[in-house]
Design a protein around this motif. Structure first.
Motif, PDB file in Angstrom:
ATOM      1  N   TRP A 192      64.878 -25.200  49.951  1.00  0.00           N
ATOM      2  CA  TRP A 192      63.751 -24.602  49.234  1.00  0.00           C
ATOM      3  C   TRP A 192      62.549 -24.520  50.169  1.00  0.00           C
ATOM      4  O   TRP A 192      62.209 -25.500  50.831  1.00  0.00           O
ATOM      5  CB  TRP A 192      63.381 -25.455  48.022  1.00  0.00           C
ATOM      6  N   TYR A 193      61.901 -23.381  50.206  1.00  0.00           N
ATOM      7  CA  TYR A 193      60.713 -23.188  51.034  1.00  0.00           C
ATOM      8  C   TYR A 193      59.595 -22.587  50.178  1.00  0.00           C
ATOM      9  O   TYR A 193      59.828 -21.632  49.424  1.00  0.00           O
ATOM     10  CB  TYR A 193      61.006 -22.254  52.211  1.00  0.00           C
ATOM     11  N   ALA A 194      58.399 -23.142  50.322  1.00  0.00           N
ATOM     12  CA  ALA A 194      57.239 -22.559  49.644  1.00  0.00           C
ATOM     13  C   ALA A 194      56.886 -21.252  50.344  1.00  0.00           C
ATOM     14  O   ALA A 194      56.866 -21.187  51.579  1.00  0.00           O
ATOM     15  CB  ALA A 194      56.061 -23.531  49.704  1.00  0.00           C
ATOM     16  N   VAL A 195      56.625 -20.211  49.549  1.00  0.00           N
ATOM     17  CA  VAL A 195      56.310 -18.912  50.145  1.00  0.00           C
ATOM     18  C   VAL A 195      54.976 -18.342  49.666  1.00  0.00           C
ATOM     19  O   VAL A 195      54.526 -17.328  50.193  1.00  0.00           O
ATOM     20  CB  VAL A 195      57.431 -17.877  49.882  1.00  0.00           C
ATOM     21  N   ALA A 196      54.356 -18.980  48.668  1.00  0.00           N
ATOM     22  CA  ALA A 196      53.089 -18.441  48.175  1.00  0.00           C
ATOM     23  C   ALA A 196      52.435 -19.451  47.239  1.00  0.00           C
ATOM     24  O   ALA A 196      53.104 -20.327  46.681  1.00  0.00           O
ATOM     25  CB  ALA A 196      53.314 -17.132  47.415  1.00  0.00           C
ATOM     26  N   ILE A 197      51.142 -19.308  47.082  1.00  0.00           N
ATOM     27  CA  ILE A 197      50.445 -20.033  46.020  1.00  0.00           C
ATOM     28  C   ILE A 197      50.733 -19.293  44.712  1.00  0.00           C
ATOM     29  O   ILE A 197      50.508 -18.078  44.607  1.00  0.00           O
ATOM     30  CB  ILE A 197      48.937 -20.091  46.319  1.00  0.00           C
ATOM     31  N   ALA A 198      51.259 -20.037  43.742  1.00  0.00           N
ATOM     32  CA  ALA A 198      51.787 -19.400  42.531  1.00  0.00           C
ATOM     33  C   ALA A 198      50.725 -18.572  41.810  1.00  0.00           C
ATOM     34  O   ALA A 198      50.979 -17.434  41.387  1.00  0.00           O
ATOM     35  CB  ALA A 198      52.374 -20.456  41.603  1.00  0.00           C
ATOM     36  N   ASP A 199      49.524 -19.117  41.664  1.00  0.00           N
ATOM     37  CA  ASP A 199      48.481 -18.394  40.927  1.00  0.00           C
ATOM     38  C   ASP A 199      48.017 -17.134  41.654  1.00  0.00           C
ATOM     39  O   ASP A 199      47.368 -16.271  41.058  1.00  0.00           O
ATOM     40  CB  ASP A 199      47.271 -19.311  40.689  1.00  0.00           C
ATOM     41  N   GLY A 200      48.302 -17.064  42.948  1.00  0.00           N
ATOM     42  CA  GLY A 200      47.911 -15.886  43.705  1.00  0.00           C
ATOM     43  C   GLY A 200      48.760 -14.670  43.377  1.00  0.00           C
ATOM     44  O   GLY A 200      48.409 -13.547  43.745  1.00  0.00           O
ATOM     45  N   LEU A 201      49.878 -14.907  42.732  1.00  0.00           N
ATOM     46  CA  LEU A 201      50.759 -13.808  42.337  1.00  0.00           C
ATOM     47  C   LEU A 201      50.563 -13.561  40.843  1.00  0.00           C
ATOM     48  O   LEU A 201      51.178 -14.208  39.997  1.00  0.00           O
ATOM     49  CB  LEU A 201      52.216 -14.184  42.649  1.00  0.00           C
ATOM     50  N   GLU A 202      49.694 -12.635  40.524  1.00  0.00           N
ATOM     51  CA  GLU A 202      49.320 -12.417  39.126  1.00  0.00           C
ATOM     52  C   GLU A 202      50.391 -11.613  38.388  1.00  0.00           C
ATOM     53  O   GLU A 202      51.141 -10.854  39.017  1.00  0.00           O
ATOM     54  CB  GLU A 202      47.984 -11.674  39.070  1.00  0.00           C
ATOM     55  N   PRO A 203      50.464 -11.789  37.057  1.00  0.00           N
ATOM     56  CA  PRO A 203      51.426 -10.988  36.281  1.00  0.00           C
ATOM     57  C   PRO A 203      51.214  -9.500  36.537  1.00  0.00           C
ATOM     58  O   PRO A 203      50.084  -9.019  36.610  1.00  0.00           O
ATOM     59  CB  PRO A 203      51.110 -11.363  34.830  1.00  0.00           C
ATOM     60  N   GLY A 204      52.316  -8.790  36.701  1.00  0.00           N
ATOM     61  CA  GLY A 204      52.230  -7.345  36.912  1.00  0.00           C
ATOM     62  C   GLY A 204      51.981  -6.944  38.348  1.00  0.00           C
ATOM     63  O   GLY A 204      51.657  -5.781  38.604  1.00  0.00           O
ATOM     64  N   THR A 205      52.134  -7.899  39.299  1.00  0.00           N
ATOM     65  CA  THR A 205      51.888  -7.555  40.692  1.00  0.00           C
ATOM     66  C   THR A 205      53.077  -7.944  41.566  1.00  0.00           C
ATOM     67  O   THR A 205      53.920  -8.752  41.174  1.00  0.00           O
ATOM     68  CB  THR A 205      50.629  -8.248  41.247  1.00  0.00           C
TER      69      THR A 205
END
Lengths: 231, 80
Positions: A7-20
């Motif tokens: 498992w690798y972290a690839v992004a800050i979760a909140d930075g990926l908003e719904p619909g994007t």
């Protein structure tokens, strides 16, 4: 050193908003991460099966993502469901995007490094923390891991081959390493203890990046490592 | 409803490359593609499947892989 499947972290979760949607890389493989309107995140090969266009340039519509080129729409399992030029076509099961297992933990989005149908267990361990920012460092993932584990960029506790912790102005900060390409590394910075100080930690992270990019490679030889140990 | 067509592609081909491209696209589109001639300047293939998907196969092959150049496409047979 080399990195294993995991498992690798690839992004800050909140930075990926719904619909994007957004593009990222893991071991130089291009990956689209996108979040549907209901809030579920997905990680797929960043390539439309039709003409190879990056799906990260596409549009999220409800629980589908549509390719920018010709509007082919894919459901959350990667299955093509609609082709605008052939609206009455029953799309065959073989038109499907390859997917990666993904999960959210510790405020980050993680993906399994191999393309498999089912998410391997266990998932990455969850931890309480506040994601601060992601950094992209122009050094190889192996070099970054060596700089952390060798103490060259400051004192770091090694939590795993891709996870490191240190203390910044009284706050505990965790760094998750993403092998982006052979020459580029992403670091996802999460504050896990202490008074909230996103601005201070973000500034520290930028200074850390400058250090990581400026350490000469000669500092990473076994001889240099031994010399440091003898000091 | 199924279409059965014979497609002839004329141009400059790396035969193995074009054959693999056809095999891959046919598998993705869930149609049958039966090569009849595979030569450096001419490819003939019999195609059978859902009409829209056969059309997609023709379009994909008319673009072809990067190391092949399709100059002309001839198609005979039913469109479903």
């Amino acid at each position: 050193m080399s990195f294993e499947a995991g498992w690798y972290a690839v992004a800050i979760a909140d930075g990926l908003e719904p619909g994007t949607s957004a593009g990222t890389r893991l071991f130089d493989r291009e990956i689209v991460i996108w979040r549907d309107e209901s809030g579920a995140a997905h990680a797929w090969e960043d390539r439309c099966p039709h003409r190879g266009m990056r799906l990260s340039f596409g549009f999220v519509r409800g629980d589908h993502i549509a390719c920018l080129y010709h509007g082919w729409q894919y459901d959350t399992a990667g299955q093509c469901r609609y082709i605008p030029a052939h609206p009455d076509l029953a799309v065959p099961d073989t038109i499907k995007v390859t997917t990666y297992p993904s999960v959210e933990a510790g405020g980050l989005l993680w993906i399994w490094s191999e393309m498999t149908a089912e998410a391997p267990v266990p998932p990455p361990s969850d931890f309480a923390g506040t994601p601060v920012r992601s950094l992209y460092v122009e050094r190889s993932p192996e070099t970054i891991a060596s700089l952390f584990s060798g103490g060259i960029a400051g004192p770091f506790e090694i939590l795993s081959p891709t996870s490191f912790a240190t203390v910044v102005e009284g706050s505990t900060v965790r760094l998750e390493l993403q092998p982006f390409t052979a020459e580029r590394t992403a670091l996802h910075v999460v504050q896990t203890e202490g008074e909230p100080d996103a601005v201070g930690i973000a500034g520290w992270a930028e200074e850390l990046r400058a250090v990581l990019e400026s350490v000469p490679l000669s500092e990473l030889t076994p001889e240099a490592h031994l010399a440091r140990a003898m000091r | 409803m199924r279409a059965l067509a014979t497609m002839v592609f004329v141009g400059a081909f790396v035969p193995e490359s074009f054959a693999e491209f056809m095999r891959h696209r046919a598998a993705r589109l869930s149609i049958e593609a039966r090569p009849r001639r595979i030569e450096p300047e001419r490819i003939e293939v019999e195609v059978e499947g859902e009409p829209d998907l056969v059309d997609m196969f023709e379009m994909a092959c008319s673009l072809g892989p990067i190391d092949c150049l399709v100059l002309e496409v001839e198609r005979t047979g039913s469109r479903g």
